[in-house]
Design a protein around this motif. Sequence first.
Motif, short mmCIF file in Angstrom:
data_model
loop_
_atom_site.label_atom_id
_atom_site.label_comp_id
_atom_site.label_asym_id
_atom_site.label_seq_id
_atom_site.Cartn_x
_atom_site.Cartn_y
_atom_site.Cartn_z
N ARG A 145 7.61 -0.11 0.90
CA ARG A 145 7.52 -0.83 0.04
C ARG A 145 9.04 -1.69 -0.33
N GLY A 146 9.91 -0.65 -0.24
CA GLY A 146 11.57 -0.81 -0.75
C GLY A 146 12.28 -0.95 1.04
N LEU A 171 4.52 5.62 0.38
CA LEU A 171 4.67 4.52 0.64
C LEU A 171 6.09 3.58 -0.25
N PRO A 172 6.41 4.62 -1.47
CA PRO A 172 7.39 3.43 -1.73
C PRO A 172 8.47 3.52 -0.93
N TYR A 232 10.90 -2.13 10.79
CA TYR A 232 10.68 -1.06 9.66
C TYR A 232 9.37 -0.18 10.57
N GLU A 239 -0.11 -5.88 5.00
CA GLU A 239 0.97 -5.68 4.30
C GLU A 239 1.45 -6.88 4.63
N TRP A 249 5.11 -8.95 5.21
CA TRP A 249 6.79 -9.12 5.10
C TRP A 249 7.00 -10.23 5.20
N ALA A 289 9.70 -6.14 3.34
CA ALA A 289 8.60 -5.76 2.77
C ALA A 289 7.99 -6.44 0.68
N SER A 332 5.27 -6.50 0.07
CA SER A 332 3.28 -5.68 -0.70
C SER A 332 2.76 -5.40 0.43
N VAL A 333 2.26 -3.83 0.40
CA VAL A 333 1.53 -2.90 1.51
C VAL A 333 -0.02 -2.89 0.10
N THR A 334 -1.12 -2.74 0.83
CA THR A 334 -2.43 -2.24 0.40
C THR A 334 -2.91 -1.49 0.98
N HIS A 373 9.61 -6.51 10.39
CA HIS A 373 8.46 -5.44 10.29
C HIS A 373 8.64 -4.81 11.43
#
Length: 96
Positions: A31-32, A27-28, A65, A54, A56, A36, A38-40, A62
């Motif tokens: 998120r980095g 996840l880091p 990614y 997410e 974006w 990006a 947010s991601v929950t 996206h």
Amino acid sequence: MSIWVTLEMEVLEGRFAELEPFLADRLPAVRGFDGALSVTLYFDDETRGLLIVEEWLSKLHHAAYIQAISENGVLASLAAFMTAPPEVRYYKRLAI
């Protein structure tokens, strides 16, 4: 304007204990990733449903990614925990 992406999938029976640290380790990097915001993650123990929400900067961010994790094997590793490919949906935020 940003976009929201949801990914819904079902975790294979008995695999969540392995999936949780896999996600925590990765996840880091999500998120980095460029674009990006947010991601929950949400998990339903009864149905083994995993929902990833997410935000974006754009659909292009996206897509970049997804291409990156397809090339480095992370997407295939994630898929090995699931009963089927995720159902992906894109939403735009409405300013009403």
